[in-house]
Motif scaffolding. Sequence first.
Motif, mmCIF file in Angstrom:
data_model
loop_
_atom_site.group_PDB
_atom_site.id
_atom_site.type_symbol
_atom_site.label_atom_id
_atom_site.label_comp_id
_atom_site.label_asym_id
_atom_site.label_seq_id
_atom_site.Cartn_x
_atom_site.Cartn_y
_atom_site.Cartn_z
ATOM 1 N N LYS A 74 0.875 -1.216 -0.030
ATOM 2 C CA LYS A 74 0.003 0.063 -0.148
ATOM 3 C C LYS A 74 0.792 1.135 0.027
ATOM 4 O O LYS A 74 0.377 2.388 -0.661
ATOM 5 N N LYS A 162 -5.300 12.655 6.654
ATOM 6 C CA LYS A 162 -6.795 12.996 6.250
ATOM 7 C C LYS A 162 -7.471 14.297 6.174
ATOM 8 O O LYS A 162 -8.326 14.608 5.067
ATOM 9 N N THR A 169 -9.010 18.237 -1.420
ATOM 10 C CA THR A 169 -10.349 17.807 -2.467
ATOM 11 C C THR A 169 -11.312 18.869 -2.542
ATOM 12 O O THR A 169 -12.018 19.258 -3.473
ATOM 13 N N ASN A 190 -10.417 13.274 -10.100
ATOM 14 C CA ASN A 190 -10.465 11.780 -10.161
ATOM 15 C C ASN A 190 -9.063 11.105 -9.726
ATOM 16 O O ASN A 190 -9.307 10.226 -8.910
ATOM 17 N N GLN A 193 -9.187 11.163 -6.009
ATOM 18 C CA GLN A 193 -10.216 10.088 -5.107
ATOM 19 C C GLN A 193 -9.491 8.822 -5.249
ATOM 20 O O GLN A 193 -9.694 8.140 -4.001
ATOM 21 N N ILE A 194 -8.670 8.447 -6.308
ATOM 22 C CA ILE A 194 -8.108 7.276 -6.076
ATOM 23 C C ILE A 194 -6.922 7.068 -4.850
ATOM 24 O O ILE A 194 -6.972 6.278 -4.066
ATOM 25 N N LYS A 196 -6.973 9.190 -2.503
ATOM 26 C CA LYS A 196 -7.859 9.194 -1.027
ATOM 27 C C LYS A 196 -8.317 7.881 -0.481
ATOM 28 O O LYS A 196 -8.014 7.359 0.732
ATOM 29 N N LYS A 197 -8.432 7.016 -1.665
ATOM 30 C CA LYS A 197 -8.907 5.538 -1.146
ATOM 31 C C LYS A 197 -7.809 4.653 -0.986
ATOM 32 O O LYS A 197 -7.677 3.937 0.080
ATOM 33 N N GLN A 198 -6.542 5.006 -1.395
ATOM 34 C CA GLN A 198 -5.453 4.156 -1.212
ATOM 35 C C GLN A 198 -4.978 4.680 0.396
ATOM 36 O O GLN A 198 -4.705 3.794 1.007
ATOM 37 N N LYS A 200 -6.926 5.783 2.833
ATOM 38 C CA LYS A 200 -7.982 5.328 3.625
ATOM 39 C C LYS A 200 -7.520 3.657 3.829
ATOM 40 O O LYS A 200 -7.527 3.201 5.093
ATOM 41 N N GLN A 201 -7.272 3.202 2.707
ATOM 42 C CA GLN A 201 -7.024 1.720 2.962
ATOM 43 C C GLN A 201 -5.752 1.426 3.906
ATOM 44 O O GLN A 201 -5.622 0.532 4.661
ATOM 45 N N LYS A 204 -6.523 1.992 7.435
ATOM 46 C CA LYS A 204 -6.991 0.909 8.330
ATOM 47 C C LYS A 204 -6.264 -0.028 8.444
ATOM 48 O O LYS A 204 -6.478 -0.789 9.343
#
Length: 221
Positions: A74, A162, A169, A190, A193-194, A196-198, A200-201, A204
């Motif tokens: 990641k 974050k 954003t 766009n 957004q990718i 941000k998802k990375q 977030k993962q 976690k």
Amino acid sequence: MRVGDILRIEPESVRVIRKHGLHNFENSNVLFEEACRQHAVDPQIVKKELIHLRLVLHATPAAFNQILEDTLQKHEDIKHTIPQIREALHRASEHNSKLFSVKKKFEWLVENLEVHFYKEENILFPEFIKLWKSGQEQREYMTSFPMMYPIEGLEADHEWAKEILDEITAMIRDCRKPGYADQYCNEVYNMLQIFKKQLKQLIKQESGLFPQALTLERLYM
């Protein structure tokens, strides 16, 4: 169930039992909950530690290695996305001067993420591996430093990252309003957004690693 029963089922539980001062009940007929009450200990807290210890002791090194490898992958995914966003921001800022402030804030975020990754990959994770091996080999762990402090700092990094990414954003979202949006701005949005998802993962994933490290440290020091 009595304290002695717990120790017979999982001998390594003695670490938790001693920590809470319950070892005096090893050969007693007093039930576990009553032993906790007599020692002014919350039985639920002890149970949670016993369950976690059992999970840790019986987890395989391969499983742990996979978790760590996934976390490092990641890191690499984010590192791969960063130059793509930089390039997209460069193109977009040439057509929209409002994006210069976004570009500056993104570089600030990246700079801090690079430090964050360095601390994990070169300081925390190697220590985590040493700690895990100590548990697998059931030997005392000689700590190089208390893990709580760097972990607290890294968790603070998570929250900060974050917040900054949310700000970026929002700034991009304003540029996408009717009359301002263009293909370059949409491309940046766009890609963010990718990203941000990375992120977030990753957070976690690390949020599962860090508590495990602290639990192992308490058990094997």
